[in-house]
Motif scaffolding. Structure first.
Motif, PDB file in Angstrom:
ATOM      1  N   PRO A  13       0.817  -1.209   0.000  1.00 53.28           N
ATOM      2  CA  PRO A  13       0.000   0.000   0.000  1.00 53.28           C
ATOM      3  C   PRO A  13       0.849   1.257   0.000  1.00 53.28           C
ATOM      4  CG  PRO A  13       0.003  -1.016   2.171  1.00 53.28           C
ATOM      5  CD  PRO A  13       0.685  -1.984   1.252  1.00 53.28           C
ATOM      6  N   HIS A  22       2.360  -0.545  -8.688  1.00 49.97           N
ATOM      7  CA  HIS A  22       1.003  -0.914  -8.301  1.00 49.97           C
ATOM      8  C   HIS A  22       0.351  -1.804  -9.357  1.00 49.97           C
ATOM      9  CE1 HIS A  22       1.146   2.617  -5.465  1.00 49.97           C
ATOM     10  NE2 HIS A  22       0.506   1.725  -4.732  1.00 49.97           N
ATOM     11  N   ASP A  80       4.710  -3.811   4.127  1.00 48.61           N
ATOM     12  CA  ASP A  80       3.634  -3.144   4.850  1.00 48.61           C
ATOM     13  C   ASP A  80       4.217  -2.532   6.114  1.00 48.61           C
ATOM     14  OD1 ASP A  80       0.959  -2.345   5.228  1.00 48.61           O
ATOM     15  OD2 ASP A  80       0.654  -3.950   6.681  1.00 48.61           O
ATOM     16  N   ARG A  86      -2.355 -10.506   5.760  1.00 49.65           N
ATOM     17  CA  ARG A  86      -2.179  -9.100   5.355  1.00 49.65           C
ATOM     18  C   ARG A  86      -1.967  -8.996   3.850  1.00 49.65           C
ATOM     19  NH1 ARG A  86      -3.006  -5.185   3.876  1.00 49.65           N
ATOM     20  NH2 ARG A  86      -2.225  -3.095   4.334  1.00 49.65           N
ATOM     21  N   ARG A  99      -3.134 -11.143   1.623  1.00 51.32           N
ATOM     22  CA  ARG A  99      -4.435 -11.454   1.010  1.00 51.32           C
ATOM     23  C   ARG A  99      -5.366 -10.248   1.038  1.00 51.32           C
ATOM     24  NH1 ARG A  99      -3.299 -16.643   3.415  1.00 51.32           N
ATOM     25  NH2 ARG A  99      -4.356 -16.065   5.372  1.00 51.32           N
ATOM     26  N   LEU A 100      -5.381  -9.528   2.162  1.00 53.00           N
ATOM     27  CA  LEU A 100      -6.232  -8.351   2.278  1.00 53.00           C
ATOM     28  C   LEU A 100      -5.823  -7.281   1.285  1.00 53.00           C
ATOM     29  CD1 LEU A 100      -8.428  -6.731   3.747  1.00 53.00           C
ATOM     30  CD2 LEU A 100      -6.691  -6.040   5.426  1.00 53.00           C
ATOM     31  N   PHE A 101      -4.515  -7.050   1.152  1.00 49.42           N
ATOM     32  CA  PHE A 101      -4.017  -6.063   0.192  1.00 49.42           C
ATOM     33  C   PHE A 101      -4.431  -6.431  -1.231  1.00 49.42           C
ATOM     34  CE2 PHE A 101      -0.581  -5.129  -2.874  1.00 49.42           C
ATOM     35  CZ  PHE A 101      -0.685  -3.742  -2.909  1.00 49.42           C
ATOM     36  N   ARG A 141      -6.889  -8.314  -2.235  1.00 43.13           N
ATOM     37  CA  ARG A 141      -8.341  -8.170  -2.432  1.00 43.13           C
ATOM     38  C   ARG A 141      -8.695  -6.723  -2.743  1.00 43.13           C
ATOM     39  NH1 ARG A 141      -8.937 -12.160   1.711  1.00 43.13           N
ATOM     40  NH2 ARG A 141      -9.184 -10.576   3.341  1.00 43.13           N
ATOM     41  N   ARG A 142      -8.045  -5.796  -2.056  1.00 44.52           N
ATOM     42  CA  ARG A 142      -8.299  -4.380  -2.309  1.00 44.52           C
ATOM     43  C   ARG A 142      -7.815  -3.962  -3.688  1.00 44.52           C
ATOM     44  NH1 ARG A 142      -6.535  -2.060   3.697  1.00 44.52           N
ATOM     45  NH2 ARG A 142      -8.523  -2.578   4.737  1.00 44.52           N
ATOM     46  N   VAL A 143      -6.681  -4.532  -4.099  1.00 42.80           N
ATOM     47  CA  VAL A 143      -6.149  -4.253  -5.430  1.00 42.80           C
ATOM     48  C   VAL A 143      -7.109  -4.766  -6.505  1.00 42.80           C
ATOM     49  CG1 VAL A 143      -4.313  -4.839  -7.047  1.00 42.80           C
ATOM     50  CG2 VAL A 143      -3.736  -4.139  -4.721  1.00 42.80           C
ATOM     51  N   ASP A 172     -10.308  -5.202  -6.176  1.00 41.03           N
ATOM     52  CA  ASP A 172     -11.492  -4.340  -6.166  1.00 41.03           C
ATOM     53  C   ASP A 172     -11.242  -3.045  -6.909  1.00 41.03           C
ATOM     54  OD1 ASP A 172     -12.867  -6.207  -4.690  1.00 41.03           O
ATOM     55  OD2 ASP A 172     -12.536  -5.212  -2.751  1.00 41.03           O
ATOM     56  N   ALA A 173      -9.977  -2.597  -6.900  1.00 43.21           N
ATOM     57  CA  ALA A 173      -9.619  -1.366  -7.605  1.00 43.21           C
ATOM     58  C   ALA A 173      -9.334  -1.594  -9.079  1.00 43.21           C
ATOM     59  CB  ALA A 173      -8.403  -0.703  -6.933  1.00 43.21           C
TER      60      ALA A 173
END
Length: 250
Positions: free
Chosen positions: A40, A199, A215, A236, A238-240, A242-244, A246-247
């Protein structure tokens, strides 16, 4: 026989105003490897690249370039930087110089390369990045993608041992991202040794030999792209991702 990495980062610590931005980072970049930093915003990717290039003082840790401890205060930092090329998010081209002069300036003034030799090298690089017709143009006459390709050519002009790329597509319009990433893909395919922050997860999956997820200034996970991006071990990571997703960046 063990092959020594081109770059070894060991226990790298960097703080700003009491805020620890890098917290004991370890990583290696091997010969002809592409190592991609993901994470991030604010995770320390750009700071890590600036520290490797000795643009920031280290609070602790060591940087070894081909086994030489370039973080040792007794080491000539300028000499170490001349073994590396770095390209930033902003193109940082000199607006009053032509494309050709932007590329030849450092080889001539810093490395003492004769003008004729520097010019020929620059023309060869412009041909390589698809801009041979822009040698006499000025930066304000180029698109963002073209300016970034010139910046990469400039970084390659003195044949660096290690190429550092810091979010080089972040300042580009979406339609220009592809042409810059295609150039990096070509450099990687030709055996370049690259440490880059991005990114662009799809691109990382295609070109990386190793992916390093940062992170809060620490390495959370590292491994081949199919593992880190396809089957991450840490929650952590996996969460990152998932957000990527979604973006829409993977």
């Amino acid at each position: 026989m063990t092959v020594e990495p081109v770059l070894s980062v060991r226990g790298l610590v960097k703080s700003y105003d009491g805020n620890r931005v890098l917290d004991g980072v370890d990583l290696d970049v091997g010969e002809h490897q592409v190592v991609v930093l993901i994470g991030p915003s604010g995770s320390g990717k750009s700071t890590l690249l600036r520290c490797v290039n000795l643009l920031e003082d280290l609070d602790d840790g060591r940087l070894l370039l081909d086994g030489d401890d370039i973080s040792d205060p007794r080491h000539d930092a300028g000499k170490a930087r001349r073994r590396m090329g770095i390209v930033f998010q902003a193109f940082n081209l000199f607006p009053h110089l032509s494309v050709l002069d932007n590329i030849t300036l450092a080889p001539r003034e810093v490395h003492g390369v004769p003008r004729k030799e520097a010019t020929q090298r620059a023309l060869d690089l412009l041909d390589r990045v698809g801009l041979s017709d822009k040698a006499n143009s000025y930066p304000d006459r180029l698109s963002g993608g073209q300016q970034q390709r010139v910046a990469i050519a400039r970084a390659l002009a003195y044949e660096p041992r290690l190429l550092l790329l810091d979010e080089i597509t972040s300042a580009l319009d979406p339609e220009l991202v592809g042409e810059v990433l295609a150039l990096v893909r070509e450099l990687a395919g030709q055996g370049g040794t690259i440490l880059m922050a991005t990114h662009e997860m799809g691109f990382a999956r295609q070109v990386a030999d190793q992916v390093v997820f940062l992170d809060h200034g620490a390495v959370v996970e590292t491994g081949p792209p199919e593992q880190v991006l396809g089957d991450p071990r840490h929650e952590r990571t996996r969460l990152f991702l998932r957000r990527v997703i979604d973006a829409g960046r993977i």
